[in-house]
Design a protein around this motif. Structure first.
Motif, PDB file in Angstrom:
ATOM      1  N   ALA A 174       0.842  -1.207   0.000  1.00 31.65           N
ATOM      2  CA  ALA A 174       0.000   0.000   0.000  1.00 31.65           C
ATOM      3  C   ALA A 174       0.873   1.251   0.000  1.00 31.65           C
ATOM      4  CB  ALA A 174      -0.943  -0.006   1.197  1.00 31.65           C
ATOM      5  N   ALA A 175       1.959   1.218   0.771  1.00 29.52           N
ATOM      6  CA  ALA A 175       2.864   2.375   0.817  1.00 29.52           C
ATOM      7  C   ALA A 175       3.515   2.582  -0.553  1.00 29.52           C
ATOM      8  CB  ALA A 175       3.923   2.178   1.891  1.00 29.52           C
ATOM      9  N   GLU A 176       3.920   1.502  -1.208  1.00 31.79           N
ATOM     10  CA  GLU A 176       4.529   1.604  -2.539  1.00 31.79           C
ATOM     11  C   GLU A 176       3.503   2.136  -3.543  1.00 31.79           C
ATOM     12  OE1 GLU A 176       7.340   1.518  -5.503  1.00 31.79           O
ATOM     13  OE2 GLU A 176       7.632   1.297  -3.352  1.00 31.79           O
ATOM     14  N   LYS A 177       2.267   1.610  -3.434  1.00 30.83           N
ATOM     15  CA  LYS A 177       1.201   2.072  -4.317  1.00 30.83           C
ATOM     16  C   LYS A 177       0.918   3.557  -4.087  1.00 30.83           C
ATOM     17  CE  LYS A 177      -3.515   0.954  -5.675  1.00 30.83           C
ATOM     18  NZ  LYS A 177      -4.694   0.120  -5.403  1.00 30.83           N
ATOM     19  N   ALA A 178       0.880   3.940  -2.827  1.00 32.81           N
ATOM     20  CA  ALA A 178       0.638   5.351  -2.494  1.00 32.81           C
ATOM     21  C   ALA A 178       1.780   6.216  -3.006  1.00 32.81           C
ATOM     22  CB  ALA A 178       0.479   5.510  -0.988  1.00 32.81           C
ATOM     23  N   ARG A 179       3.019   5.705  -2.900  1.00 34.06           N
ATOM     24  CA  ARG A 179       4.168   6.467  -3.410  1.00 34.06           C
ATOM     25  C   ARG A 179       4.064   6.643  -4.917  1.00 34.06           C
ATOM     26  NH1 ARG A 179       8.888   5.717  -5.753  1.00 34.06           N
ATOM     27  NH2 ARG A 179       8.763   3.451  -5.816  1.00 34.06           N
ATOM     28  N   LEU A 180       3.684   5.574  -5.628  1.00 30.13           N
ATOM     29  CA  LEU A 180       3.519   5.667  -7.075  1.00 30.13           C
ATOM     30  C   LEU A 180       2.379   6.617  -7.444  1.00 30.13           C
ATOM     31  CD1 LEU A 180       4.044   1.942  -8.171  1.00 30.13           C
ATOM     32  CD2 LEU A 180       5.588   3.871  -8.550  1.00 30.13           C
ATOM     33  N   GLU A 181       1.283   6.536  -6.703  1.00 30.17           N
ATOM     34  CA  GLU A 181       0.158   7.440  -6.957  1.00 30.17           C
ATOM     35  C   GLU A 181       0.567   8.890  -6.715  1.00 30.17           C
ATOM     36  OE1 GLU A 181      -3.382   6.331  -4.858  1.00 30.17           O
ATOM     37  OE2 GLU A 181      -3.452   4.344  -5.779  1.00 30.17           O
ATOM     38  N   MET A 182       1.332   9.105  -5.651  1.00 25.65           N
ATOM     39  CA  MET A 182       1.805  10.472  -5.369  1.00 25.65           C
ATOM     40  C   MET A 182       2.713  10.965  -6.499  1.00 25.65           C
ATOM     41  SD  MET A 182       0.587  11.868  -2.714  1.00 25.65           S
ATOM     42  CE  MET A 182       1.734  13.066  -2.102  1.00 25.65           C
ATOM     43  N   LYS A 183       3.559  10.025  -6.983  1.00 24.28           N
ATOM     44  CA  LYS A 183       4.444  10.396  -8.084  1.00 24.28           C
ATOM     45  C   LYS A 183       3.623  10.728  -9.326  1.00 24.28           C
ATOM     46  CE  LYS A 183       8.649   8.768 -10.294  1.00 24.28           C
ATOM     47  NZ  LYS A 183       9.585   7.653 -10.428  1.00 24.28           N
TER      48      LYS A 183
ATOM     49  N   LEU B  98       0.449  11.682  -9.363  1.00 24.75           N
ATOM     50  CA  LEU B  98      -0.284  12.931  -9.094  1.00 24.75           C
ATOM     51  C   LEU B  98       0.632  14.137  -9.256  1.00 24.75           C
ATOM     52  CD1 LEU B  98      -2.545  12.046  -6.033  1.00 24.75           C
ATOM     53  CD2 LEU B  98      -3.281  12.649  -8.336  1.00 24.75           C
ATOM     54  N   GLN B  99       1.850  13.991  -8.787  1.00 21.58           N
ATOM     55  CA  GLN B  99       2.796  15.101  -8.914  1.00 21.58           C
ATOM     56  C   GLN B  99       3.084  15.363 -10.395  1.00 21.58           C
ATOM     57  OE1 GLN B  99       6.537  14.409  -6.965  1.00 21.58           O
ATOM     58  NE2 GLN B  99       6.810  16.572  -6.522  1.00 21.58           N
ATOM     59  N   ALA B 100       3.261  14.272 -11.166  1.00 20.22           N
ATOM     60  CA  ALA B 100       3.492  14.443 -12.603  1.00 20.22           C
ATOM     61  C   ALA B 100       2.263  15.070 -13.265  1.00 20.22           C
ATOM     62  CB  ALA B 100       3.813  13.092 -13.247  1.00 20.22           C
ATOM     63  N   ASP B 101       1.063  14.614 -12.869  1.00 21.86           N
ATOM     64  CA  ASP B 101      -0.167  15.196 -13.417  1.00 21.86           C
ATOM     65  C   ASP B 101      -0.289  16.665 -13.041  1.00 21.86           C
ATOM     66  OD1 ASP B 101      -0.812  12.783 -14.555  1.00 21.86           O
ATOM     67  OD2 ASP B 101      -2.269  12.211 -13.009  1.00 21.86           O
TER      68      ASP B 101
ATOM     69  N   GLU C 274       2.187  18.721 -12.387  1.00 25.50           N
ATOM     70  CA  GLU C 274       3.164  19.464 -13.185  1.00 25.50           C
ATOM     71  C   GLU C 274       2.646  19.665 -14.610  1.00 25.50           C
ATOM     72  OE1 GLU C 274       6.112  20.935 -12.548  1.00 25.50           O
ATOM     73  OE2 GLU C 274       5.783  20.531 -10.417  1.00 25.50           O
ATOM     74  N   LYS C 275       2.037  18.599 -15.163  1.00 30.63           N
ATOM     75  CA  LYS C 275       1.494  18.692 -16.514  1.00 30.63           C
ATOM     76  C   LYS C 275       0.358  19.710 -16.566  1.00 30.63           C
ATOM     77  CE  LYS C 275      -0.433  15.806 -20.171  1.00 30.63           C
ATOM     78  NZ  LYS C 275      -0.903  14.469 -20.528  1.00 30.63           N
ATOM     79  N   ALA C 276      -0.535  19.639 -15.575  1.00 30.67           N
ATOM     80  CA  ALA C 276      -1.661  20.585 -15.525  1.00 30.67           C
ATOM     81  C   ALA C 276      -1.149  22.010 -15.353  1.00 30.67           C
ATOM     82  CB  ALA C 276      -2.611  20.217 -14.387  1.00 30.67           C
ATOM     83  N   LEU C 277      -0.123  22.180 -14.527  1.00 31.73           N
ATOM     84  CA  LEU C 277       0.455  23.505 -14.311  1.00 31.73           C
ATOM     85  C   LEU C 277       1.079  24.023 -15.604  1.00 31.73           C
ATOM     86  CD1 LEU C 277       1.095  25.711 -12.225  1.00 31.73           C
ATOM     87  CD2 LEU C 277       3.200  24.474 -11.706  1.00 31.73           C
ATOM     88  N   GLN C 278       1.776  23.150 -16.306  1.00 30.96           N
ATOM     89  CA  GLN C 278       2.386  23.539 -17.575  1.00 30.96           C
ATOM     90  C   GLN C 278       1.315  23.917 -18.593  1.00 30.96           C
ATOM     91  OE1 GLN C 278       5.582  23.921 -17.917  1.00 30.96           O
ATOM     92  NE2 GLN C 278       5.558  24.478 -20.055  1.00 30.96           N
ATOM     93  N   GLU C 279       0.242  23.105 -18.651  1.00 29.33           N
ATOM     94  CA  GLU C 279      -0.850  23.413 -19.573  1.00 29.33           C
ATOM     95  C   GLU C 279      -1.516  24.730 -19.202  1.00 29.33           C
ATOM     96  OE1 GLU C 279      -3.429  20.023 -19.465  1.00 29.33           O
ATOM     97  OE2 GLU C 279      -2.068  18.779 -20.649  1.00 29.33           O
ATOM     98  N   ALA C 280      -1.681  24.963 -17.903  1.00 32.09           N
ATOM     99  CA  ALA C 280      -2.282  26.229 -17.454  1.00 32.09           C
ATOM    100  C   ALA C 280      -1.397  27.406 -17.844  1.00 32.09           C
ATOM    101  CB  ALA C 280      -2.495  26.196 -15.943  1.00 32.09           C
ATOM    102  N   ARG C 281      -0.087  27.233 -17.727  1.00 35.61           N
ATOM    103  CA  ARG C 281       0.827  28.315 -18.127  1.00 35.61           C
ATOM    104  C   ARG C 281       0.737  28.577 -19.619  1.00 35.61           C
ATOM    105  NH1 ARG C 281       5.753  26.124 -14.470  1.00 35.61           N
ATOM    106  NH2 ARG C 281       5.179  27.173 -12.542  1.00 35.61           N
ATOM    107  N   ILE C 282       0.683  27.485 -20.386  1.00 38.70           N
ATOM    108  CA  ILE C 282       0.585  27.640 -21.844  1.00 38.70           C
ATOM    109  C   ILE C 282      -0.727  28.326 -22.211  1.00 38.70           C
ATOM    110  CG2 ILE C 282       0.305  26.337 -23.990  1.00 38.70           C
ATOM    111  CD1 ILE C 282       2.299  24.287 -22.827  1.00 38.70           C
TER     112      ILE C 282
END
Length: 166
Positions: A52-61, A63-66, A68-76
């Motif tokens: 569960a901790a590994e899954k949560a870490r992957l989900e956090m990763k 989410l963080q990538a998403d 960053e992508k959403a932030l980049q799209e918002a900037r664009i």
């Protein structure tokens, strides 16, 4: 040690061995299974928590990538909106300038037409006044010339001579 060997009794040994075997069987049946089951459950719980901790870490990763992508799209998108706004502003300013120039040209053309009309009116008025003055002067000169009989006769003779020459 000798004492132990002298006190050795085979019946007691067999009895103790049987009791030990019964104790081991009872322990295996009633104690070892629950202990091993609880250890297995604990091991599975720990493994589940690690998974569960590994899954949560992957989900956090992810989410963080998403994020960053959403932030980049918002900037664009923001940059595109700002660019569009600047273009619209520039276009509106250019249109306003063109309208102002067009209005100024119309006003200047109207003013020039008005000036030309006033000029023509003034020239016509001036011609009328000159004509009136000329007629008044001619009338006074003719009255003055024709008021005397001798002058009238001289004038008629002069005109006849001019007519004969032509």
């Amino acid at each position: 040690m000798d004492q132990l060997l002298n006190d050795f009794s085979p019946g007691l040994f067999v009895m103790q061995a049987v009791i030990l075997l019964i104790l081991i069987l009872l322990m295996k049946k009633f104690a070892w299974k629950p202990i091993l089951n609880s250890l297995d459950e604990r091991e599975q719980g720990i493994q589940g928590a690690l998974d569960a901790a590994e899954k949560a870490r992957l989900e956090m990763k992810n989410l963080q990538a998403d994020n960053e992508k959403a932030l980049q799209e918002a900037r664009i998108e923001r940059d595109a909106m700002l660019k569009d706004a600047r273009e619209i502003r520039t276009k509106m300013i250019a249109e306003a300038e063109d309208d102002a120039k067009e209005q100024a040209s119309k006003i200047i053309a109207q003013a020039q037409e008005a000036i030309e009309a006033e000029k023509r009116a003034a020239v016509a008025e001036l011609k009328n006044q000159v004509a009136v003055l000329s007629l008044e002067i001619a009338e006074k000169v003719v009255k003055d010339e024709l008021s005397d009989k001798n002058k009238q006769m001289q004038y008629v003779e002069k005109m006849l001579q001019d007519a004969n020459l032509n």
